[in-house]
Design an enzyme around this catalytic site. Structure first.
Site, short mmCIF file in Angstrom:
data_model
loop_
_atom_site.label_atom_id
_atom_site.label_comp_id
_atom_site.label_asym_id
_atom_site.label_seq_id
_atom_site.Cartn_x
_atom_site.Cartn_y
_atom_site.Cartn_z
N LYS A 1 141.55 -15.81 -46.53
CA LYS A 1 142.28 -16.62 -47.18
C LYS A 1 143.87 -16.58 -47.71
O LYS A 1 143.76 -15.76 -48.19
CB LYS A 1 141.61 -18.15 -48.26
CG LYS A 1 142.40 -18.74 -48.52
CD LYS A 1 142.58 -19.67 -47.41
CE LYS A 1 143.68 -21.36 -48.22
NZ LYS A 1 142.91 -21.91 -48.79
N HIS B 1 135.71 -25.70 -52.94
CA HIS B 1 136.51 -25.06 -54.41
C HIS B 1 134.75 -25.52 -55.05
O HIS B 1 134.86 -26.63 -55.34
CB HIS B 1 137.23 -25.82 -54.71
CG HIS B 1 138.77 -25.26 -53.91
ND1 HIS B 1 139.66 -24.99 -54.07
CD2 HIS B 1 139.54 -26.07 -52.87
CE1 HIS B 1 140.90 -24.63 -53.19
NE2 HIS B 1 140.10 -25.46 -52.17
N HIS C 1 146.80 -21.29 -45.81
CA HIS C 1 147.01 -22.51 -46.68
C HIS C 1 148.40 -22.58 -46.03
O HIS C 1 149.60 -21.82 -46.50
CB HIS C 1 147.87 -22.76 -47.84
CG HIS C 1 147.79 -23.82 -48.81
ND1 HIS C 1 146.97 -24.39 -49.82
CD2 HIS C 1 149.31 -24.51 -49.05
CE1 HIS C 1 147.93 -25.85 -50.29
NE2 HIS C 1 149.02 -25.52 -49.46
N ASP D 1 138.27 -30.10 -48.64
CA ASP D 1 138.76 -29.11 -49.44
C ASP D 1 139.05 -30.09 -50.65
O ASP D 1 139.20 -30.92 -51.36
CB ASP D 1 140.27 -29.71 -49.59
CG ASP D 1 141.45 -29.16 -49.84
OD1 ASP D 1 141.13 -27.51 -50.35
OD2 ASP D 1 142.76 -29.16 -50.08
N HIS E 1 143.49 -27.70 -43.92
CA HIS E 1 143.57 -28.72 -44.65
C HIS E 1 145.21 -29.30 -43.95
O HIS E 1 145.72 -29.22 -44.73
CB HIS E 1 143.76 -29.16 -46.29
CG HIS E 1 144.21 -27.69 -46.48
ND1 HIS E 1 145.74 -27.36 -46.44
CD2 HIS E 1 144.27 -27.31 -47.75
CE1 HIS E 1 145.46 -26.53 -47.26
NE2 HIS E 1 144.75 -25.98 -48.03
N HIS F 1 135.61 -25.73 -45.79
CA HIS F 1 136.71 -25.40 -46.98
C HIS F 1 136.21 -26.36 -48.63
O HIS F 1 135.85 -27.33 -48.54
CB HIS F 1 137.92 -25.87 -46.23
CG HIS F 1 139.34 -25.66 -47.01
ND1 HIS F 1 140.48 -25.18 -47.24
CD2 HIS F 1 139.20 -25.72 -48.64
CE1 HIS F 1 141.12 -25.31 -47.21
NE2 HIS F 1 140.75 -25.53 -49.20
O1 DOR Z 1 144.32 -30.17 -54.14
C1 DOR Z 1 144.37 -29.14 -53.45
N1 DOR Z 1 143.70 -28.39 -54.30
N2 DOR Z 1 145.16 -27.73 -52.74
C2 DOR Z 1 144.54 -26.96 -52.82
O2 DOR Z 1 145.37 -26.18 -51.84
C3 DOR Z 1 144.41 -25.96 -54.05
C4 DOR Z 1 143.07 -27.03 -54.10
C5 DOR Z 1 142.49 -26.80 -55.56
O3 DOR Z 1 141.67 -25.58 -56.01
O4 DOR Z 1 142.73 -27.48 -57.15
ZN ZN Z 2 141.33 -25.94 -50.88
#
Ligand code: DOR
Ligand code: ZN
Length: 347
Positions: free
Chosen positions: A101, A14, A138, A249, A176, A12
């Site tokens: 997702k 980003h 999520h 995450d 998460h 997971h």
């Molecule tokens: O804290 C987070 N940041 N939780 C999420 O679900 C998305 C993520 C983000 O993309 O910044």
């Molecule tokens: Zn995330």
């Protein structure tokens, strides 16, 4: 002391796009073999062809940052109420994506195009169940009258459990997980359910976020819960149970957008996750299970082989310094501060 594991994967992650992607892509590639890339860009990664294009931008950023790297981005699609079941099934069958997702609309960063009611995406979920395509969730309700600390537990009762009863063949990952309720729900399920756990939720509770001053760099979603929940997460991660695996995450936001009167949610833990996890597992007397959590359980769930390469962590005599902030244009991204001394490093 040293420990050697199969190279870990991050289930997971980003990575964003543009300048931010270029700034952070090499960081994950340094330790991880593969990562499941979240699709919450603006606009989101919705179709198979969006995923192909985004994947090649990631590969270009990784090879600029780390020439010769074998890091593999594994792609996801962002489920919307307009998503075509056929496109999802084709993208999965051709190997373009590994999962889809589900963001409840309004739950988190860039979730405006998400799902307002699961019944509106049932035809897509039915096709996914039929073809074995994984749904990453999520798991938070978004009703304004439900307390932010209760949103995960309520999601299980109001959305996830009814969905799984209706479609038991659907393979679901609760992303998460932050509560004892979440790990217990996974522990009580026989099949087709797994969970990712983040580095930061294994290390901080809501006191770290709120006591002695507000710490915007610990603000993330789902929000950190009470200490008893953190302990339940650590027990799950350290158990070796194949249903729990690492999804960091890691979610980069610039310092100015975190330290703001309306700060963004996200913790950037990609640089120090492995050192932090070694510390958590050592403290729990479970270093032997770190490889299962970080390197074996995730690929097994997704039907992939573990990485061939290995990674070695070493215990050192003096506390490690925090990784440097990552420069992005005029701004930077602050790495996760684990709120304790860490005596492990990747060598
Ligand atoms: O804290 C987070 N940041 N939780 C999420 O679900 C998305 C993520 C983000 O993309 O910044
Ligand atoms: Zn995330």
């Amino acid at each position: 002391m040293q420990i050697t594991l199969r190279q870990p994967d991050d289930w997971h992650l980003h990575l964003r796009d543009g300048d931010m992607l270029n700034a952070v892509a090499g960081v994950s590639a340094q330790h991880f073999g593969r990562a499941l890339i979240m699709p919450n860009l603006v606009p989101p990664v919705v179709t198979g062809s969006d995923a192909i294009a985004y994947k090649s931008r990631i590969e270009a950023a990784v090879s600029r940052a780390m020439p010769g790297s074998s890091f593999q981005p594994l792609m996801t699609l962002y489920l919307t109420e307009q998503t075509s079941a056929e496109d999802v099934v084709n993208a999965a069958a051709s190997g373009t994506i590994l999962a889809v997702k589900l963001y409840p609309a309004g739950a988190t960063t860039n979730s405006a195009s998400g799902v307002t009611d699961v019944s509106r995406v049932m035809p897509v979920l039915e096709s996914m169940a039929e073809h074995g395509v994984v749904l990453c969730v999520h798991g938070e309700v978004t009703d304004s009258n439900i307390d932010i600390f209760d949103r995960e537990a309520r999601f299980i009762d109001l959305v996830l459990d009814p969905l799984r009863r209706q479609l038991p063949e659907l393979r679901v990952v609760m992303e998460h997980v932050t509560t004892r309720d979440g790990v217990q729900y996974v522990a009580n399920s026989d099949t087709n359910l797994a969970a990712t756990l983040t580095t930061h939720h294994l290390m901080i509770n809501r006191n770290h976020l709120l006591v002695g001053g507000i710490r915007p760099h610990y603000y993330c979603l789902p929000i950190a819960k009470r200490e008893e929940h953190r302990q339940a997460l650590v027990a799950a991660a350290c158990s070796g149970d194949a249903r729990y695996f690492l999804g960091t995450d890691s979610a980069p936001h610039t310092r100015s957008t975190k330290e703001s009167d309306c700060g963004c949610a996200g913790v950037f833990n990609a640089p120090n996750t492995m050192a932090c996890l070694a510390s958590v597992f050592e403290e729990a007397g479970a270093l032997d299970n770190l490889e299962a959590f970080a390197s074996l359980n995730g690929p097994a769930w997704y039907g992939l082989a573990p990485n061939e390469k290995t990674i070695t962590l070493e215990k050192v005599g003096t506390p490690c310094v925090l990784p440097d902030p990552i420069v992005v244009g005029e701004d930077c991204v602050m790495p996760f501060d684990p709120a304790r001394d860490i005596y492990w490093q990747v060598i």
